[in-house]
Motif scaffolding. Structure first.
Motif, PDB file in Angstrom:
ATOM      1  N   UNK A 119      -9.107   0.091  58.201  1.00 24.07           N
ATOM      2  CA  UNK A 119      -9.807  -0.161  59.264  1.00 24.07           C
ATOM      3  C   UNK A 119      -9.088  -0.426  60.587  1.00 24.07           C
ATOM      4  N   UNK A 140      -4.875  -4.095  62.373  1.00 22.90           N
ATOM      5  CA  UNK A 140      -5.143  -2.845  61.495  1.00 22.90           C
ATOM      6  C   UNK A 140      -5.431  -3.581  60.297  1.00 22.90           C
ATOM      7  N   UNK A 141      -6.595  -3.355  59.381  1.00 19.69           N
ATOM      8  CA  UNK A 141      -6.749  -4.043  58.255  1.00 19.69           C
ATOM      9  C   UNK A 141      -6.811  -2.959  57.191  1.00 19.69           C
ATOM     10  N   UNK A 142      -5.943  -3.530  56.054  1.00 19.60           N
ATOM     11  CA  UNK A 142      -5.682  -2.621  54.795  1.00 19.60           C
ATOM     12  C   UNK A 142      -6.482  -3.346  53.859  1.00 19.60           C
ATOM     13  N   UNK A 143      -7.275  -2.859  53.187  1.00 21.62           N
ATOM     14  CA  UNK A 143      -8.182  -3.289  51.924  1.00 21.62           C
ATOM     15  C   UNK A 143      -7.704  -2.813  50.774  1.00 21.62           C
ATOM     16  N   UNK A 144      -6.997  -3.371  49.541  1.00 25.37           N
ATOM     17  CA  UNK A 144      -6.760  -2.849  48.343  1.00 25.37           C
ATOM     18  C   UNK A 144      -8.051  -2.722  47.761  1.00 25.37           C
ATOM     19  N   UNK A 159       1.126   1.902  58.645  1.00 26.75           N
ATOM     20  CA  UNK A 159       1.240   0.669  59.460  1.00 26.75           C
ATOM     21  C   UNK A 159       2.422   0.423  59.865  1.00 26.75           C
TER      22      UNK A 159
END
Lengths: 188, 318
Positions: free
Chosen positions: B114, B52-56, B137
């Protein structure tokens, strides 16, 4: 975005992406390095007394299809909705959108009925056609399965009420136009 | 067949055509994309989720400030209108605009999420704010861990980089990604400038007097489009960004000094008695000069922008 450097994964503070300069938090799971899990290979038929797969006569049957009863090997058996399907039954059920676990879309007939009963009301006269259509759709699809996620029947109730109200109002207007003498409307 | 029990994971992320929402099943995530009368589903089994990709994401403070300024400007028109109805319209719509920005700030910092599996990377649009992303998450990690095993912090070299590279997921080349992300917004902005130049010309020259009433709408469209192109990360070149910022500046200047004055006079004239109406002219220029100035900068920037965008696209396609 991918691949992400290994040292940036599972860090609470994340890392700054060199391309977009934004902070990124990556949580990776064992599946990333483990790869996809392969199914069990089919077993060969050892003697004439063993049941063979309908589609692969050289493979030993593993289970019968829950729909058609054909024996299928491990290669052919497809598990979905707690049932076992042969490839043909799976394909036909998938095409007919009958397997909950794999269906990709569903039509929301309650929303269709509600839209049909409310939107044409703006133009008044289409209600002559859309009102009965709303009632028909509501009755026909009342027991049809809705979406996968929980949903009440409130849209059906609203659609029926709107359609009946619109048809009653329109019927009254038509009745009034036919019954009231024409000269009293504009020529006293 | 009883439907699988699902638990709501996120709120609905609404759009023009419908909404998207995430639900959690016993062994998978369900992404629902509703188009009002049809629901489309995507499932992600817990055993297949790789990351799991978290972008600020950027918080777009510039756009927010611009939106508040535009709302205040819009509301101030209400001061110049004598009719109570028109005044209420301007003030209420301006308040709604400000409330929208305040709500956007109150919802917290923006995030982009994503979900990666071996064969796909899916952007989860319902996970768009920090609080939602944190909850998502935490919940999904727990569910995935129960299927795949415990996730531990990885030290550098904990797993070989090669083990990542052998995954079937192939990253797209940066240039292609940039061109995909860019969209056609700059071209729309420059085309709108061309169209607006004609409208401004016709409006100020008073060929059709009511056309001047369109000018506030024109300004709003130009402000929003040029603001988005200027401040949003879209992989645009410096020249196009400069043109967008110039459009923003000239548009604001035009409202306050040149053709905007004419437009607002026309709008206010509609609320006045015929004998009280004021003649249409700007504070500094004659009517002819106003028309040339306000249509001229639009034509110049529109032509430069369209040309540059076309050249960029042709170069990328080659």
């Amino acid at each position: 975005m991918w691949p992400v450097p290994p040292e940036a994964c599972n860090r609470e503070e994340g890392f700054v992406c060199p391309r977009c300069s934004e902070r990124v938090h990556v949580t990776v799971f064992p599946a990333l390095t483990r790869g996809g899990a392969a199914g069990l290979p089919p077993e060969r038929v050892q003697s004439d007394t063993e049941a063979a797969c309908f589609f692969h006569p050289q493979n030993r049957a593993a289970s019968p299809c829950d729909l058609c009863g054909r024996f299928v090997c491990r290669l052919c058996e497809i598990q979905a909705d707690s049932k076992i399907f042969c490839p043909e039954c799976f394909a036909s059920a998938f095409k007919a959108n009958k397997i909950n676990e794999v269906d990709k879309n569903r039509t929301m007939y309650d929303s269709v009925a509600l839209a049909l009963s409310t939107l044409p009301g703006i133009f008044v006269w289409p209600v002559l056609f859309t009102g009965p259509s709303t009632i028909f759709i509501t009755i026909k699809y009342w027991k049809a399965r809705g979406g996968i996620i929980p949903r009440t029947r409130v849209r059906y109730y609203l659609a029926i009420m709107c359609a009946l109200a619109e048809m009653t109002a329109l019927g009254f207007v038509i009745w009034a136009l036919t019954k009231i003498p024409f000269r009293t409307l504009g020529n006293p | 067949m009883t439907p699988a029990p699902y638990r709501k994971l996120t709120r609905k992320r609404r759009g023009i055509t419908g909404y998207t929402q995430l639900w959690m099943g016993s062994d998978h995530l369900l992404l629902v994309h509703s188009l009002r009368v049809v629901e489309r589903y995507k499932r992600f089994a817990f055993r297949d989720i790789e990351a799991i990709v978290i972008t600020e994401a950027a918080d777009a403070w510039g756009l927010r400030a611009l939106a508040i300024l535009a709302a205040v400007g819009w509301g101030s028109i209400g001061l110049a209108v004598s009719s109570y109805g028109a005044r209420a319209f301007f003030w209420i719509t301006a308040l709604l605009g400000i409330a929208f920005v305040v709500l956007d700030i109150a919802r917290g910092p923006r995030r982009k999420c994503v979900l990666k599996t071996a064969i796909t990377s899916e952007q989860l649009r319902p996970v768009s704010r920090k609080k939602t992303a944190d909850d998502f998450v935490a919940t999904v990690s727990q569910a995935v861990q129960s299927v795949q095993g415990v996730v531990e912090p990885l030290e550098p070299g904990h797993f070989e980089p090669a083990s990542i590279q052998v995954q079937p997921m192939a990253p797209e080349p940066p240039s292609q990604e940039t061109s995909n992300n860019r969209g056609y917004l700059p071209e729309i902005l420059f085309a709108v400038l061309f169209f607006d130049a004609a409208l401004v010309w016709v409006g100020i020259q008073s060929i059709f007097r009511n056309v001047t009433g369109l000018l506030p709408t024109i300004y709003l469209a130009e402000l929003v489009l040029s603001g988005v192109v200027s401040f949003r990360r879209m992989g645009l070149g410096m020249f196009v960004k400069t043109l967008a910022i110039a459009t923003l500046v000239l548009c604001v200047a035009d409202i306050s000094t040149v053709s905007g004055v004419v437009a607002f006079k026309e709008v206010m004239n509609t609320t006045r008695a015929p004998q009280d109406r004021v003649p249409l002219s700007s504070l500094f220029l004659s009517q002819q000069a106003t028309a040339i100035a306000s249509a001229g900068w639009r034509v110049v920037i529109g032509a430069l922008g369209i040309t540059k965008s076309l050249v960029d696209r042709l170069a990328k396609s080659k």
